[in-house]
Scaffold this active site. Structure first.
Site, PDB file in Angstrom:
ATOM      1  N   ILE A 142      -5.955  -4.314 -15.282  1.00 25.64           N
ATOM      2  CA  ILE A 142      -4.955  -3.298 -14.949  1.00 25.64           C
ATOM      3  C   ILE A 142      -4.982  -3.145 -13.433  1.00 25.64           C
ATOM      4  O   ILE A 142      -6.050  -3.227 -12.817  1.00 25.64           O
ATOM      5  CB  ILE A 142      -5.284  -1.921 -15.569  1.00 25.64           C
ATOM      6  CG1 ILE A 142      -5.412  -2.031 -17.076  1.00 25.64           C
ATOM      7  CG2 ILE A 142      -4.227  -0.887 -15.199  1.00 25.64           C
ATOM      8  CD1 ILE A 142      -6.832  -2.007 -17.564  1.00 25.64           C
ATOM      9  N   CYS A 143      -3.823  -2.902 -12.856  1.00 21.59           N
ATOM     10  CA  CYS A 143      -3.710  -2.577 -11.427  1.00 21.59           C
ATOM     11  C   CYS A 143      -4.292  -3.735 -10.596  1.00 21.59           C
ATOM     12  O   CYS A 143      -4.085  -4.885 -10.946  1.00 21.59           O
ATOM     13  CB  CYS A 143      -4.430  -1.240 -11.192  1.00 21.59           C
ATOM     14  SG  CYS A 143      -3.974  -0.355  -9.684  1.00 21.59           S
ATOM     15  N   THR A 144      -5.030  -3.452  -9.536  1.00 21.19           N
ATOM     16  CA  THR A 144      -5.544  -4.530  -8.698  1.00 21.19           C
ATOM     17  C   THR A 144      -6.746  -5.241  -9.322  1.00 21.19           C
ATOM     18  O   THR A 144      -7.348  -6.106  -8.675  1.00 21.19           O
ATOM     19  CB  THR A 144      -5.905  -4.019  -7.290  1.00 21.19           C
ATOM     20  OG1 THR A 144      -6.857  -2.959  -7.403  1.00 21.19           O
ATOM     21  CG2 THR A 144      -4.668  -3.504  -6.568  1.00 21.19           C
ATOM     22  N   ALA A 152       0.397  -3.664 -14.574  1.00 22.20           N
ATOM     23  CA  ALA A 152       0.762  -3.286 -13.200  1.00 22.20           C
ATOM     24  C   ALA A 152      -0.083  -2.074 -12.775  1.00 22.20           C
ATOM     25  O   ALA A 152      -1.196  -1.893 -13.262  1.00 22.20           O
ATOM     26  CB  ALA A 152       2.259  -3.028 -13.143  1.00 22.20           C
TER      27      ALA A 152
END
Lengths: 232, 232
Positions: free
Chosen positions: B104-106, B154
């Site tokens: 998830i995310c970075t 994202a």
């Protein structure tokens, strides 16, 4: 030198809380400008949420300041809290001085049990929302309901919609929109099944059946607390 | 007698992780049938997320089992993890035996730094997604991207959409839809500002500016790690 923040936000936690009820809003509001967000419980010993997550409170009730925003979550653990004198006492002491008295999920039943939602519009998790009527609450089955300084959110994940609503109320829309962008809150659920309005009716019945024991226990306590208040 | 669950899900945590990246999915997947979800770090000492939340790991790397689903979050703390040999080593040991390798995310940049996304389609937080190109990743700027057994989400709040996608992959749509209903995941953001596609362009620039230092540090490390891998 410690500078006091403009807004102090106190979030109640308790054993068997639905962790996401409170940690979703925590993550939004802890990013707000000039705010301090604290998790509050009877003491600072870690408690466990209903999925087993360890949550460490920042404050005990005894040394909590007057909060500007009071946030009350729900979950299976909310049921016994309705009859917990320490918890009810804390909510009643805090509410009159708080700018906003708020809840997510079945936290609204806990606010109602403390006598803090009578005559107000409020929402709750769809499985338990009918129980609000026992406490003289005007039920509004929406995602987030604002009635004066009472702001209530529906089930669990509504905490994010709730949090951006609270953030706009205390800091303005511009800051709420900036944080929404930073947290990329642009939801796209892979399924349309998040509310009985859109879910398959047989699935709704299945979920209601799965939750039946928990709902019966909650209803029993809600009735007893509401009855005691009338005698009261 | 302890019965081993069918699916073991290991979620990496680290100092300065964006807590919601991992706790959102945790809350969904910890409710799945026949699953055990564990937060994993170098050891079991509590760490703090980027909003100050204390997170207590369930396992150290040393005694972690082979996970069936590996989940990697992001946040400011993800940047130093790209050069942390213990963390990269853990991811590389786990990935070949895991049914799903996810982020998830970075967190996708961390998977990429470990060499686990080369030639794969993946997404990332909108502010950092371009850095995936340094690692030979095929960038797909969507909310959740599935490429074989790699599933990436994202920014931050995409973790919920991600989690229901993963849940459907490991347990089927019926269970994912039932849990979506139980968690009332029927989002209704009060504002439309969750992605540069819908946010005001000047707000997007403002948020980019606020994040500039963090992004520059991350880019510096991403370049160095990508370069070292090429030398490699």
């Amino acid at each position: 030198m410690t500078t006091e923040p403009k807004t102090r936000i106190g979030m109640l936690v308790f054993p068997m809380v639905t962790s996401l009820d409170i940690l979703g809003p925590f993550e939004v509001l802890a990013r707000a400008s000039d705010c301090r967000v604290e998790l509050v419980w009877k003491d600072r010993q870690p408690i466990k949420g209903d999925t087993g997550l360890a949550i460490t409170p920042d404050r005990g009730f005894g040394d909590a300041p007057q909060y500007d925003v009071l946030v009350v979550p729900g979950g299976p653990g909310q049921t016994p809290m309705m009859e917990d004198a320490e918890v009810i006492g804390f909510l009643r002491r805090q509410a009159p001085g708080a700018g906003f008295v708020t809840s997510i999920c079945t936290g609204s039943l806990l606010l109602a049990a403390a006598g803090l939602l009578a005559g107000r519009k409020a929402t709750c998790h769809w499985l338990s929302i009918d129980q609000l009527a026992l406490f003289g609450v005007e039920i509004v089955p929406e995602r987030v309901v604002v009635d004066g300084n009472r702001i209530t959110g529906a089930g669990v994940t509504s905490g994010l919609d709730f949090a951006f609503t609270v953030l706009a109320a205390i800091r303005g829309e511009e800051e709420a929109k900036a944080l929404q962008l930073l947290m990329e809150y642009d939801p796209a659920p892979p399924f349309q099944s998040g509310h009985p309005r859109v879910a398959a009716p047989e699935l709704t019945e299945k979920v209601r059946l799965m939750a039946r024991n928990m709902l019966e226990r909650r209803l029993e306590v809600s009735r007893r607390v509401a009855e005691a208040a009338k005698q009261g």
